[in-house]
Write a protein that holds these residues in place. Sequence first.
Motif, short mmCIF file in Angstrom:
data_model
loop_
_atom_site.label_atom_id
_atom_site.label_comp_id
_atom_site.label_asym_id
_atom_site.label_seq_id
_atom_site.Cartn_x
_atom_site.Cartn_y
_atom_site.Cartn_z
N GLU A 1 0.84 -1.20 0.00
CA GLU A 1 0.00 0.00 0.00
C GLU A 1 0.87 1.24 0.00
OE1 GLU A 1 -3.25 0.24 2.64
OE2 GLU A 1 -3.52 -1.92 2.69
N ARG A 2 0.49 2.20 -0.81
CA ARG A 2 1.18 3.48 -0.88
C ARG A 2 0.24 4.55 -0.38
NH1 ARG A 2 3.50 4.94 -6.51
NH2 ARG A 2 3.96 6.76 -5.28
N PRO A 3 0.80 5.56 0.28
CA PRO A 3 -0.08 6.65 0.70
C PRO A 3 -0.61 7.38 -0.53
CG PRO A 3 2.21 7.19 1.16
CD PRO A 3 2.17 5.78 0.67
N GLU A 4 -1.77 7.94 -0.39
CA GLU A 4 -2.34 8.67 -1.51
C GLU A 4 -1.47 9.88 -1.83
OE1 GLU A 4 -6.42 9.64 -1.07
OE2 GLU A 4 -6.91 7.71 -0.19
N GLU B 1 0.46 12.73 0.66
CA GLU B 1 1.90 12.95 0.59
C GLU B 1 2.20 14.43 0.34
OE1 GLU B 1 5.33 11.70 -2.55
OE2 GLU B 1 3.99 10.12 -1.87
N ARG B 2 1.46 15.04 -0.55
CA ARG B 2 1.67 16.46 -0.86
C ARG B 2 1.30 17.33 0.35
NH1 ARG B 2 3.16 19.94 -4.43
NH2 ARG B 2 2.06 21.87 -4.79
N GLN B 3 0.24 16.97 1.04
CA GLN B 3 -0.18 17.73 2.21
C GLN B 3 0.89 17.64 3.30
OE1 GLN B 3 -3.83 16.40 3.94
NE2 GLN B 3 -4.03 18.20 5.24
N ASN B 4 1.48 16.46 3.48
CA ASN B 4 2.56 16.32 4.46
C ASN B 4 3.75 17.19 4.09
OD1 ASN B 4 1.08 14.52 5.96
ND2 ASN B 4 2.00 12.72 5.01
N TRP B 5 4.09 17.25 2.81
CA TRP B 5 5.20 18.08 2.35
C TRP B 5 4.90 19.56 2.64
CZ3 TRP B 5 5.51 22.00 -1.30
CH2 TRP B 5 6.79 22.42 -1.61
N ARG C 1 5.27 20.22 6.37
CA ARG C 1 6.69 20.28 6.77
C ARG C 1 7.30 21.60 6.33
NH1 ARG C 1 6.87 14.96 4.72
NH2 ARG C 1 8.00 15.74 2.90
N ARG C 2 6.97 22.04 5.13
CA ARG C 2 7.50 23.32 4.61
C ARG C 2 7.02 24.48 5.48
NH1 ARG C 2 11.40 25.98 2.75
NH2 ARG C 2 10.89 27.62 1.31
N ARG C 3 5.74 24.47 5.82
CA ARG C 3 5.19 25.54 6.67
C ARG C 3 5.88 25.56 8.03
NH1 ARG C 3 -1.19 24.88 5.32
NH2 ARG C 3 -1.14 25.98 3.32
N GLU C 4 6.14 24.39 8.60
CA GLU C 4 6.80 24.31 9.90
C GLU C 4 8.23 24.86 9.82
OE1 GLU C 4 7.38 24.10 13.70
OE2 GLU C 4 5.44 23.72 12.76
N LYS C 5 8.93 24.56 8.72
CA LYS C 5 10.28 25.11 8.55
C LYS C 5 10.24 26.63 8.47
CE LYS C 5 12.49 21.28 6.12
NZ LYS C 5 13.13 20.86 4.88
N ILE C 6 9.26 27.16 7.75
CA ILE C 6 9.14 28.62 7.62
C ILE C 6 8.83 29.24 8.97
CG2 ILE C 6 7.74 30.46 6.62
CD1 ILE C 6 7.51 28.65 4.10
N ARG C 7 7.89 28.62 9.73
CA ARG C 7 7.57 29.14 11.06
C ARG C 7 8.79 29.13 11.97
NH1 ARG C 7 2.81 25.54 10.81
NH2 ARG C 7 1.14 26.79 9.95
#
Length: 67
Positions: A11-14, A18-22, A25-31
């Motif tokens: 099974e692979r994540p949808e 996957e894009r939402q997780n990325w 993560r990007r938003r958290e790095k910016i914060r």
Amino acid sequence: MTTSGPSDRPERPERGTERQNWVERRREKIRAEIDRNRRGDYTVPTWVLALALALIVGGWLALIFLA
């Protein structure tokens, strides 16, 4: 002949998840970067320092050779 059913494939994540997780993560790095900057932990990126050094050395070389 063997037939592969849906249970044979891992099974692979949808893709949307996957894009939402990325994005998260990007938003958290910016914060985190904004928080560091507000605390005064701001550092100048290495490429900016390298560019400034290249401009200074290039200016001196131009002054020496074109004068």
